[in-house]
Design an enzyme around this catalytic site. Structure first.
Site, mmCIF file in Angstrom:
data_model
loop_
_atom_site.group_PDB
_atom_site.id
_atom_site.type_symbol
_atom_site.label_atom_id
_atom_site.label_comp_id
_atom_site.label_asym_id
_atom_site.label_seq_id
_atom_site.Cartn_x
_atom_site.Cartn_y
_atom_site.Cartn_z
ATOM 1 N N PRO A 155 0.818 -1.226 0.000
ATOM 2 C CA PRO A 155 0.000 0.000 0.000
ATOM 3 C C PRO A 155 0.845 1.268 0.000
ATOM 4 C CG PRO A 155 -0.821 -1.585 1.605
ATOM 5 C CD PRO A 155 0.519 -2.085 1.157
ATOM 6 N N TYR A 156 1.875 1.282 0.845
ATOM 7 C CA TYR A 156 2.746 2.456 0.945
ATOM 8 C C TYR A 156 3.596 2.619 -0.306
ATOM 9 C CZ TYR A 156 6.477 5.454 2.813
ATOM 10 O OH TYR A 156 7.380 6.466 3.019
ATOM 11 N N ALA A 157 4.192 1.520 -0.762
ATOM 12 C CA ALA A 157 5.050 1.588 -1.949
ATOM 13 C C ALA A 157 4.261 2.016 -3.173
ATOM 14 C CB ALA A 157 5.723 0.239 -2.184
#
Length: 247
Positions: A155-157
């Protein structure tokens, strides 16, 4: 008050009240730039950042702004222009990191993270594209987690992949303006955000993922930001990995 007569450069640093953003703000101020620290909510941290810079002989002010709000970001740039005469450098360090496996990830959390990391980056870069003076630089903070492809970071990447896309394309859209646009992709950095929720074994394992066998520091990243914000005029449209050789 205008810095056009003195030749002093003016930097806006989002997320500048803590962590990597604060280290970048302090480094740019030490380099002689007037710094506008944009922060989301913590007045005490922002005030402390400004006090630290001014105590060291630098120049800084703090402005509370939601970077995903286009009116707030426009006012942020207005303030920089009103107080210091213009904007030469924009460092977009503000961001949210939430982790978890794709199969189970809360989509409401995904939406909140993407509002800051993607929409916020776009809004800040939109104003930067309109207002940064010739000879300036735009620097967006990405992550090495995208390249490392570690489980739990999707999700962050994914949000930081968008940050890199905006950075590299904007560099080409600003052809002829003498403005560089780059992304800086840190590896694991010893910040309060990094240590949260991690036991000592996990921290040691992550620190050993690079051949330097340590975590990065906010100052390690700020050093690269300083380089891109000043002398590095021939680095443009790139993602610069700052991770001790992790990937």
């Amino acid at each position: 008050m205008s810095d056009t007569s003195t030749g002093r450069r003016v930097a806006i640093v989002t997320g500048g009240s803590r962590g990597i953003g604060r280290a970048a703000a302090e480094r740019l101020a030490a380099d002689g730039q007037a710094v506008v620290i944009a922060y989301a909510s913590n007045d005490a941290e922002a005030g402390g950042a400004v006090e630290g810079i001014t105590a060291a002989g630098g120049t800084a002010i703090a402005v509370k702004a939601d970077i995903a709000d286009e009116a707030a970001v426009a006012e942020l740039f207005d303030t920089a222009e009103r107080e210091f005469g213009g904007v030469d450098v924009v460092v977009n360090s503000a961001g949210i990191m939430a982790m978890g496996p794709v199969a189970d990830f809360d989509l409401a959390v995904l939406d909140r993270m993407h509002r800051t990391n993607i929409r916020g980056t776009f809004v800040v870069n939109q104003q930067a594209a309109r207002r940064v003076r010739g000879g300036g630089a735009v620097i967006n903070l990405s992550t090495s987690a995208e390249k490392a492809a570690m489980p739990g970071y999707a999700p962050y990447a994914a949000s930081k992949g968008a940050v890199e896309a905006v950075s590299l394309i904007l560099a080409r859209e600003l052809r002829g303006r003498d403005i560089t646009v780059n992304a800086v992709a840190p590896g694991p950095v010893a910040t309060e955000l990094f240590f949260e929720g991690k036991d000592e074994e996990t921290v040691d394992r992550i620190a050993g993922m690079n051949p330097m066998e340590r975590l990065g520091t906010p100052g390690d990243v700020a050093e690269v930001v300083s380089f891109l914000a000043g002398p590095a005029r021939w680095i443009n449209g790139q993602t610069v990995y700052v991770n001790g050789g992790m990937v």
